[in-house]
Design a protein around this motif. Structure first.
Motif, PDB file in Angstrom:
ATOM      1  N   ARG A  96       0.820  -1.205   0.000  1.00 34.45           N
ATOM      2  CA  ARG A  96       0.000   0.000   0.000  1.00 34.45           C
ATOM      3  C   ARG A  96       0.856   1.259   0.000  1.00 34.45           C
ATOM      4  NH1 ARG A  96      -1.728   4.522   0.985  1.00 34.45           N
ATOM      5  NH2 ARG A  96       0.317   4.788   1.883  1.00 34.45           N
ATOM      6  N   ARG A 101      -1.462   3.124  -7.353  1.00 33.63           N
ATOM      7  CA  ARG A 101      -2.801   2.726  -6.947  1.00 33.63           C
ATOM      8  C   ARG A 101      -3.384   1.606  -7.799  1.00 33.63           C
ATOM      9  NH1 ARG A 101      -7.500   6.955  -8.167  1.00 33.63           N
ATOM     10  NH2 ARG A 101      -6.133   8.596  -7.405  1.00 33.63           N
ATOM     11  N   GLU A 102      -3.080   1.603  -9.098  1.00 36.46           N
ATOM     12  CA  GLU A 102      -3.699   0.613  -9.970  1.00 36.46           C
ATOM     13  C   GLU A 102      -3.147  -0.790  -9.744  1.00 36.46           C
ATOM     14  OE1 GLU A 102      -0.270   2.539 -12.212  1.00 36.46           O
ATOM     15  OE2 GLU A 102      -1.971   3.206 -10.992  1.00 36.46           O
ATOM     16  N   VAL A 104      -2.224  -1.970  -6.492  1.00 38.41           N
ATOM     17  CA  VAL A 104      -2.343  -2.403  -5.099  1.00 38.41           C
ATOM     18  C   VAL A 104      -3.302  -3.579  -4.962  1.00 38.41           C
ATOM     19  CG1 VAL A 104      -3.120  -1.724  -2.796  1.00 38.41           C
ATOM     20  CG2 VAL A 104      -1.694  -0.178  -4.146  1.00 38.41           C
ATOM     21  N   ARG A 357      -9.113   0.278   3.722  1.00 39.16           N
ATOM     22  CA  ARG A 357      -9.923   1.424   3.347  1.00 39.16           C
ATOM     23  C   ARG A 357     -10.638   2.027   4.555  1.00 39.16           C
ATOM     24  NH1 ARG A 357     -15.474  -0.888   0.462  1.00 39.16           N
ATOM     25  NH2 ARG A 357     -16.559  -1.312   2.399  1.00 39.16           N
ATOM     26  N   ARG A 478      -9.208   2.212  -3.356  1.00 38.78           N
ATOM     27  CA  ARG A 478      -7.939   2.391  -4.045  1.00 38.78           C
ATOM     28  C   ARG A 478      -6.948   3.161  -3.209  1.00 38.78           C
ATOM     29  NH1 ARG A 478      -9.329   3.931 -10.181  1.00 38.78           N
ATOM     30  NH2 ARG A 478      -7.093   3.701 -10.332  1.00 38.78           N
ATOM     31  N   ALA A 479      -5.707   2.965  -3.488  1.00 37.86           N
ATOM     32  CA  ALA A 479      -4.632   3.617  -2.765  1.00 37.86           C
ATOM     33  C   ALA A 479      -4.411   5.015  -3.327  1.00 37.86           C
ATOM     34  CB  ALA A 479      -3.350   2.792  -2.887  1.00 37.86           C
ATOM     35  N   PRO A 480      -3.560   5.814  -2.694  1.00 35.87           N
ATOM     36  CA  PRO A 480      -3.275   7.142  -3.204  1.00 35.87           C
ATOM     37  C   PRO A 480      -2.691   7.097  -4.613  1.00 35.87           C
ATOM     38  CG  PRO A 480      -2.505   6.923  -0.957  1.00 35.87           C
ATOM     39  CD  PRO A 480      -2.929   5.572  -1.404  1.00 35.87           C
ATOM     40  N   THR A 483       2.345   6.994  -4.442  1.00 39.77           N
ATOM     41  CA  THR A 483       2.799   6.895  -3.057  1.00 39.77           C
ATOM     42  C   THR A 483       4.178   7.495  -2.840  1.00 39.77           C
ATOM     43  OG1 THR A 483       3.603   4.667  -3.574  1.00 39.77           O
ATOM     44  CG2 THR A 483       1.411   4.852  -2.595  1.00 39.77           C
ATOM     45  N   PRO A 532      -1.575  12.010  -0.025  1.00 42.06           N
ATOM     46  CA  PRO A 532      -0.997  11.413  -1.239  1.00 42.06           C
ATOM     47  C   PRO A 532      -0.014  12.298  -1.977  1.00 42.06           C
ATOM     48  CG  PRO A 532      -3.290  12.012  -1.586  1.00 42.06           C
ATOM     49  CD  PRO A 532      -3.024  12.172  -0.130  1.00 42.06           C
TER      50      PRO A 532
END
Length: 657
Positions: A96, A101-102, A104, A357, A478-480, A483, A532
């Motif tokens: 993470r 993000r795409e 993770v 999340r 989704r993640a930032p 990162t 982010p």
């Protein structure tokens, strides 16, 4: 890799079969204890550092087991090996922090699948190594792999800047370790020692006592071992309950399949396969978990992690029902076990995403560690159930006492019921609604932001279609965006007098409405956020008894300090009258409707009183005149806002919220 050797270890080590079983039990205990502790330390002291520590303990344990030559040394080595179980939650949290993000969701799905891959490959591999090179070679190979992985991690994996500052909760760690050891030891040995035996009863009592001390300690300490307030949030709590049920369900497959395949055919339903061949039959299960990792990731990206968990549990339930009837041929058993592994892969891939999340970014490792621990509780409970069922229903074939076919079917029914219960729990996991249209998917259809203010118009929940809800949940899963550009913001939340406010909640949102991170301040008012990228954010701070505050702040440095101030203390106030005459020095008390005392004060010369606003709920407000003769009580319902209650000793109260 040790499980297939258990029948031979009593002869190899000159010990009893009961003692040899401890080679598995001790690893279970140390892994359960280590997972939440190492995960918490990863959040505080560095994730890569603790990942290396976990692998070092595995190498040390492997070497001790390989060179020891005695049962005691092998037991110690296996204990050290168990500490490496904390790799999974720590590794997921590193993903993470480091991956775009795409990637993770897919990465988390694959790493969750490695649990099944390792188990499926370990069973046949250990038999081959044992027969070719001897039992010590199993541990030497584990040590060599560990050394190579340590070098690879140090060379490739960067250390994350995301940290939780503060002091490690040593007391909480000891109490939790004692509780887990008592619980898992009682579960794993209950069938062998007797569920009503004194040791097992004492262990269960010890578990209750340790937890009874641990819970209030964790709520009081500034930097808890496990943030119970965050764990009690509905998404986290329900995900963890579902994790226990999924762990319980999936473990029946691992424990029963090889036994089914190895049972002698003289019983009428066994297949008489060797340990190695039975282990080879589990390889399709491991490969299926690898194959399903991208599928589960795709489901999560399209429909959300909640739907993924439900889908995985549904596959588990259906496959176990099928296993009740598909028992006549080897290929049927292998097929049933493979489909169970598919369901396990789908369900396991969703859990870390659901957890991450819903918790602050600075707590991802510890939150995933707790989730992994609860899965272990589920698997340990199923292990006890399988042992109890298979030993209670046996058929005697000559000198052999073999589990009946109905005993295996009973285990599968229990597993199917657990999977169905997991679905029932998962249905109530809330969907997280983020700002529409931010997921990069299809247009949500919601009005564009105001071009002058950048503010999103308010949209009521019933205007969201199913597709819009999915897109919103997807955004939250989704993640930032990138990162490597993350900014760590820390500081304190203080009141108007500068005094820290404990347990305040700080939310950071993009000015377009998309959530960035949130944090709960410790007992000293300290908080930490992970943003982010640089830019402006809407920072919202709130605490019980205080009016919330919001402001737009700009952050440009990789590490920033920002103190937040809450200036308006919420109060309960009013005036005390007696026949139109204001009372000076009247006693005013506030108690809960359940009887607990809350606070008391006295009215001033103008008959006015004021006390800090308590948490929302129903209360009894009482006034007593200075002479102690006349009193009046009224029930009030307080919300999280300033309230005014005037009390007339000879009449009704007037409430102004």
């Amino acid at each position: 890799m040790v499980v297939p050797l258990l029948p031979d270890f009593p002869k190899i080590l000159n010990t009893s079969a009961d003692n040899a079983a401890w080679l598995v039990t001790v690893t279970l205990l140390t892994s359960a204890v280590a997972t939440p502790i190492v995960s918490r330390m990863a959040d505080m002291f560095g994730k890569r550092r603790m990942m290396v520590v976990a692998m070092v303990t595995m190498v040390i344990g492997s070497v001790i087991a390989a060179v020891g030559g005695t049962f005691l040394m092998l037991l110690i080595g296996r204990g050290f090996q168990g500490l490496a179980a904390s790799l999974i939650p720590v590794g997921i949290s590193i993903m993470r922090d480091e991956l775009p993000r795409e990637k993770v969701v897919s990465a988390v799905a694959l790493m969750s699948a490695t649990l099944g891959i390792g188990s499926a490959l370990g069973l046949p591999l250990s038999g081959l190594i044992y027969e070719s090179l001897g039992w010590q070679a199993i541990f030497w190979i584990s040590a060599a792999i560990g050394v190579l992985l340590i070098i690879a991690v140090l060379a490739i994996v960067p250390e994350s800047a995301v940290r939780t500052k503060g002091k490690f909760d040593g007391v909480g760690a000891v109490l939790l370790s004692a509780a887990l050891t008592s619980l898992l030891l009682a579960i794993s040995k209950g069938g062998e020692w007797g569920w009503t035996s004194e040791p097992v009863i004492l262990l269960f009592i010890g578990t209750v006592v340790f937890l009874a001390v641990w819970f209030p300690w964790e709520l009081r300490v500034s930097q808890p071992m496990v943030d119970l307030r965050t764990s009690a949030r509905k998404p986290v709590l329900l995900t963890n309950i579902a994790s226990i049920l999924v762990g319980f369900s999936m473990y029946a497959n691992m424990l029963s399949t090889t036994q089914q395949l190895q049972l002698p055919s003289v019983g009428g339903y066994g297949f008489g396969l060797s340990v190695v061949v039975a282990g080879l039959c589990m390889i399709p299960s491991g490969l299926a978990m690898v194959a399903l990792a991208p599928v589960s990731a795709a489901i999560t990206k399209r429909y959300g992690a909640k739907i993924t968990l439900i889908a995985g549990s549904l596959v588990l339930a259906v496959s176990y029902v099928a296993r009740v009837f598909l028992t006549g041929e080897v290929w049927m058993v292998i097929l049933g076990a493979t489909v169970v592994s598919m369901g396990t892969a789908i369900a396991y891939a969703a859990m870390p995403t659901l957890i991450m999340r819903s918790v602050p970014i600075t707590e991802t490792a510890s939150a995933n560690g707790l989730n992994s621990l609860l899965r272990a509780v589920g698997t340990s409970t199923m292990s006890a159930v399988v042992g109890a069922v298979l030993t209670s229903a046996v058929v005697h074939v000559g000198p052999l006492a073999l589990p009946t076919e109905d005993a295996f079917k009973e285990v599968f029914w229990y597993a199917a019921i657990a999977a169905l219960l997991s679905i029932g729990v998962s249905v109530f996991i809330p969907r997280v609604l983020a700002a529409p249209g931010l997921s990069g998917g299809a247009s949500s259809g919601v009005h564009d932001a105001d071009s002058r203010t950048g503010a999103l118009p308010l949209v009521t929940a019933n205007r969201l279609t199913a597709s819009r809800l999915t897109a919103s949940e997807h955004a939250a899963d989704r993640a930032p965006a990138d990162t490597k550009d993350e900014i760590v913001v820390s500081g304190s939340v203080v009141g108007d007098s500068g005094k820290p406010i404990r347990q305040a909640v700080v939310n950071a949102l993009h000015t377009t409405g998309e959530p960035a991170d949130w944090s709960r301040a410790d007992n000293y008012g300290r908080y930490s956020l992970v943003l982010p990228e640089s830019g402006s954010y809407l920072i919202i701070s709130s605490a019980d008894g205080w009016a919330p505050s919001s402001q737009v702040l700009n952050f440009s440095n990789s590490s920033s300090t920002q103190d937040l101030r809450l200036v308006l203390r919420l109060t309960l106030s009013g005036r005390i009258d007696d026949g139109g005459r204001t009372l000076d020095g009247a006693l005013v008390t506030l108690t809960k409707t359940t009887g607990e005392f809350v606070i008391s004060t006295f009215s001033d010369q103008s008959g006015r009183y004021e006390v800090p606003l308590p948490p929302a709920g129903r209360y009894i407000l009482t006034a007593l005149d200075p002479a102690g003769l006349n009193s009046e009580s009224v029930q009030v319902v307080l919300a999280a806002r300033t309230a005014v209650v005037d009390l007339e000793l000879a009449g009704a109260a007037q409430v102004h919220a």
